[in-house]
Design a protein around this motif. Structure first.
Motif, PDB file in Angstrom:
ATOM      1  N   ALA A 151       0.831  -1.210   0.000  1.00 31.08           N
ATOM      2  CA  ALA A 151       0.000   0.000   0.000  1.00 31.08           C
ATOM      3  C   ALA A 151       0.865   1.260   0.000  1.00 31.08           C
ATOM      4  O   ALA A 151       0.460   2.305  -0.523  1.00 31.08           O
ATOM      5  N   GLU A 152       2.084   1.149   0.567  1.00 36.62           N
ATOM      6  CA  GLU A 152       2.994   2.300   0.597  1.00 36.62           C
ATOM      7  C   GLU A 152       3.877   2.381  -0.651  1.00 36.62           C
ATOM      8  O   GLU A 152       4.803   3.187  -0.716  1.00 36.62           O
ATOM      9  N   GLY A 153       3.604   1.505  -1.616  1.00 37.91           N
ATOM     10  CA  GLY A 153       4.328   1.602  -2.884  1.00 37.91           C
ATOM     11  C   GLY A 153       5.576   0.751  -3.018  1.00 37.91           C
ATOM     12  O   GLY A 153       6.313   0.867  -3.995  1.00 37.91           O
ATOM     13  N   VAL A 154       5.835  -0.124  -2.025  1.00 38.80           N
ATOM     14  CA  VAL A 154       6.996  -1.017  -2.138  1.00 38.80           C
ATOM     15  C   VAL A 154       6.701  -2.075  -3.204  1.00 38.80           C
ATOM     16  O   VAL A 154       5.658  -2.729  -3.167  1.00 38.80           O
ATOM     17  N   THR A 155       7.593  -2.224  -4.169  1.00 41.37           N
ATOM     18  CA  THR A 155       7.368  -3.188  -5.261  1.00 41.37           C
ATOM     19  C   THR A 155       8.339  -4.366  -5.205  1.00 41.37           C
ATOM     20  O   THR A 155       8.184  -5.344  -5.935  1.00 41.37           O
ATOM     21  N   SER A 156       9.362  -4.259  -4.352  1.00 44.96           N
ATOM     22  CA  SER A 156      10.334  -5.341  -4.252  1.00 44.96           C
ATOM     23  C   SER A 156      10.858  -5.390  -2.831  1.00 44.96           C
ATOM     24  O   SER A 156      11.276  -4.367  -2.283  1.00 44.96           O
ATOM     25  N   GLY A 157      10.796  -6.558  -2.209  1.00 42.54           N
ATOM     26  CA  GLY A 157      11.285  -6.635  -0.838  1.00 42.54           C
ATOM     27  C   GLY A 157      11.187  -8.020  -0.236  1.00 42.54           C
ATOM     28  O   GLY A 157      10.573  -8.920  -0.808  1.00 42.54           O
ATOM     29  N   ILE A 158      11.847  -8.176   0.903  1.00 41.86           N
ATOM     30  CA  ILE A 158      11.787  -9.433   1.665  1.00 41.86           C
ATOM     31  C   ILE A 158      11.401  -9.104   3.093  1.00 41.86           C
ATOM     32  O   ILE A 158      11.984  -8.209   3.707  1.00 41.86           O
ATOM     33  N   ILE A 159      10.422  -9.817   3.615  1.00 38.39           N
ATOM     34  CA  ILE A 159      10.074  -9.737   5.036  1.00 38.39           C
ATOM     35  C   ILE A 159      10.519 -11.062   5.646  1.00 38.39           C
ATOM     36  O   ILE A 159      10.136 -12.125   5.161  1.00 38.39           O
ATOM     37  N   ASN A 160      11.351 -10.988   6.662  1.00 37.74           N
ATOM     38  CA  ASN A 160      11.839 -12.214   7.299  1.00 37.74           C
ATOM     39  C   ASN A 160      11.566 -12.137   8.793  1.00 37.74           C
ATOM     40  O   ASN A 160      12.182 -11.357   9.500  1.00 37.74           O
ATOM     41  N   LEU A 161      10.622 -12.945   9.256  1.00 35.28           N
ATOM     42  CA  LEU A 161      10.296 -12.965  10.681  1.00 35.28           C
ATOM     43  C   LEU A 161      10.877 -14.200  11.355  1.00 35.28           C
ATOM     44  O   LEU A 161      10.265 -14.793  12.226  1.00 35.28           O
ATOM     45  N   GLY A 162      12.043 -14.632  10.902  1.00 31.71           N
ATOM     46  CA  GLY A 162      12.677 -15.795  11.520  1.00 31.71           C
ATOM     47  C   GLY A 162      11.876 -17.055  11.281  1.00 31.71           C
ATOM     48  O   GLY A 162      10.995 -17.383  12.045  1.00 31.71           O
ATOM     49  N   GLY A 163      12.133 -17.732  10.162  1.00 30.12           N
ATOM     50  CA  GLY A 163      11.357 -18.924   9.800  1.00 30.12           C
ATOM     51  C   GLY A 163      10.223 -18.618   8.845  1.00 30.12           C
ATOM     52  O   GLY A 163       9.787 -19.475   8.093  1.00 30.12           O
ATOM     53  N   ASN A 164       9.741 -17.373   8.861  1.00 28.07           N
ATOM     54  CA  ASN A 164       8.706 -16.928   7.926  1.00 28.07           C
ATOM     55  C   ASN A 164       9.310 -15.900   6.980  1.00 28.07           C
ATOM     56  O   ASN A 164       9.609 -14.780   7.400  1.00 28.07           O
ATOM     57  N   VAL A 165       9.501 -16.289   5.734  1.00 25.75           N
ATOM     58  CA  VAL A 165      10.019 -15.357   4.725  1.00 25.75           C
ATOM     59  C   VAL A 165       8.905 -15.080   3.723  1.00 25.75           C
ATOM     60  O   VAL A 165       8.281 -16.004   3.207  1.00 25.75           O
TER      61      VAL A 165
END
Length: 334
Positions: free
Chosen positions: A143-157
């Motif tokens: 929603a904030e316009g990010v088009t490329s990225g990785i979210i890593n919550l330790g075990g959850n990517v």
């Protein structure tokens, strides 16, 4: 140009993580989950997020006929996995007493009110909370316009888009090896890769490992041929719940479950370190086995150590000053 910069977006994500933790963690006294547990069998009014999380959790309890059970908390507490050095094997009688209060059907939801019908029951949303949070963070970042990225919550990517037209490579941890040691890697394009393993929280006694994935029909750690299960799916909530489900089901039944579902794949690692994949011809995840990891959890973990921004509750964020937005958060074990 109202778009926020990457730094601000990542800061906002950290704030959101704290907010979700304050709703879902049963170690935080005033959280929604703690309040439900504390006043059972009375109703408690909770947030929309808590209702949605509980509804999704209960749907997986049903799917697995109670092999996943959101009310496992009283039994889990007997084992003390949160502090492995104090881990001990509870006596059979204590387990039997607490097992009598494990039944997800004791959860009642009425609009925004929740209660446990059994005064001695208690909720633990550990098998699904990180997935739920990752999905909400991704929605916010998009929603904030990010088009490329990785979210890593330790075990959850969870990946947003791809990296310069190429799939992200996500490493699957080698069980019981140093963090960041990859056994195999998978490609991820705007999708989720979640791993659950018996190596995440355990203690050893007399050369036997006791891990935190408990079988709700016995109250003891589940014993089968699996060390870990990685779920490849579109969203992280699904991946979180199914990875734990498959660890409980074992290899054959776990494969059966995954192959009966659309848009989901799994990678099983057995106790002799064999890697077994499901074969879903109808999968819409577009995830395949990848060449050795280029940008995966080992890289992210290394970056997190180099660029830590430490917040309370050991939540960590590696701030990357270039695209893709890279969010690395270690959420406490609930």
């Amino acid at each position: 140009g109202n778009q926020k910069d990457t730094e601000t977006i990542l800061d906002d994500c950290m704030t959101k993580c704290k907010e979700y933790e304050n709703l879902f963690s049963r170690t935080i006294t005033e959280s929604d989950i703690s309040r439900i547990n504390d006043v059972a069998p009375e109703y408690v009014t909770v947030s929309d997020d808590t209702i949605l999380l509980l509804q999704q959790a209960l749907s997986y309890c049903q799917l697995t006929n109670g092999l996943l059970d959101i009310t496992i908390a009283p039994v889990k507490d007997l084992w003390n996995f949160a502090t492995p050095e104090k881990g001990h094997i509870p006596d059979g009688e204590s387990i039997a007493i607490q097992l009598a209060h494990v039944n997800y059907k004791n959860v009642e939801i009425d609009q925004n009110k929740v209660r446990l019908k059994d005064a001695h029951a208690a909720l633990d949303v550990g098998f699904i909370a990180k997935g739920y949070i990752a999905d909400r963070l991704k929605e916010y970042m998009i929603a904030e316009g990010v088009t490329s990225g990785i979210i890593n919550l330790g075990g959850n990517v969870l990946t947003i888009g791809n990296k310069d037209g190429q799939d992200f490579k996500v490493g699957i941890q080698k069980p019981f090896a140093d963090t960041g040691t990859t056994l195999v890697s998978v490609a991820s394009n705007d999708s989720s890769v979640v791993t659950s393993g018996i190596y995440e929280r355990f203690f050893s006694l007399d050369k036997k490992i006791y891990h935190h994935i408990l079988n709700p029909s016995t109250g003891y750690p589940v014993e089968n041929e699996l060390l870990s299960v990685t779920i490849l799916s579109k969203d992280s909530t699904t991946g979180d719940a199914l990875s734990t489900s498959c660890l409980l089901l074992g290899l054959e039944k776990g494969k059966e479950l995954i192959e009966s579902l659309d848009g989901v794949e799994a990678v099983f690692i057995t106790k002799d370190y064999n890697v077994i994949e499901t074969t879903n011809g109808n999968s819409s995840t577009h995830i395949r086995k990848a060449a050795p990891m280029v940008l995966g959890t080992a890289f992210i973990n290394a970056m997190a150590e180099l660029l830590p921004h430490i917040l309370p509750e050991s939540i960590m964020l590696a701030k990357m000053l270039y695209n893709p937005a890279l969010l690395h958060i270690n959420l406490p074990c609930w």
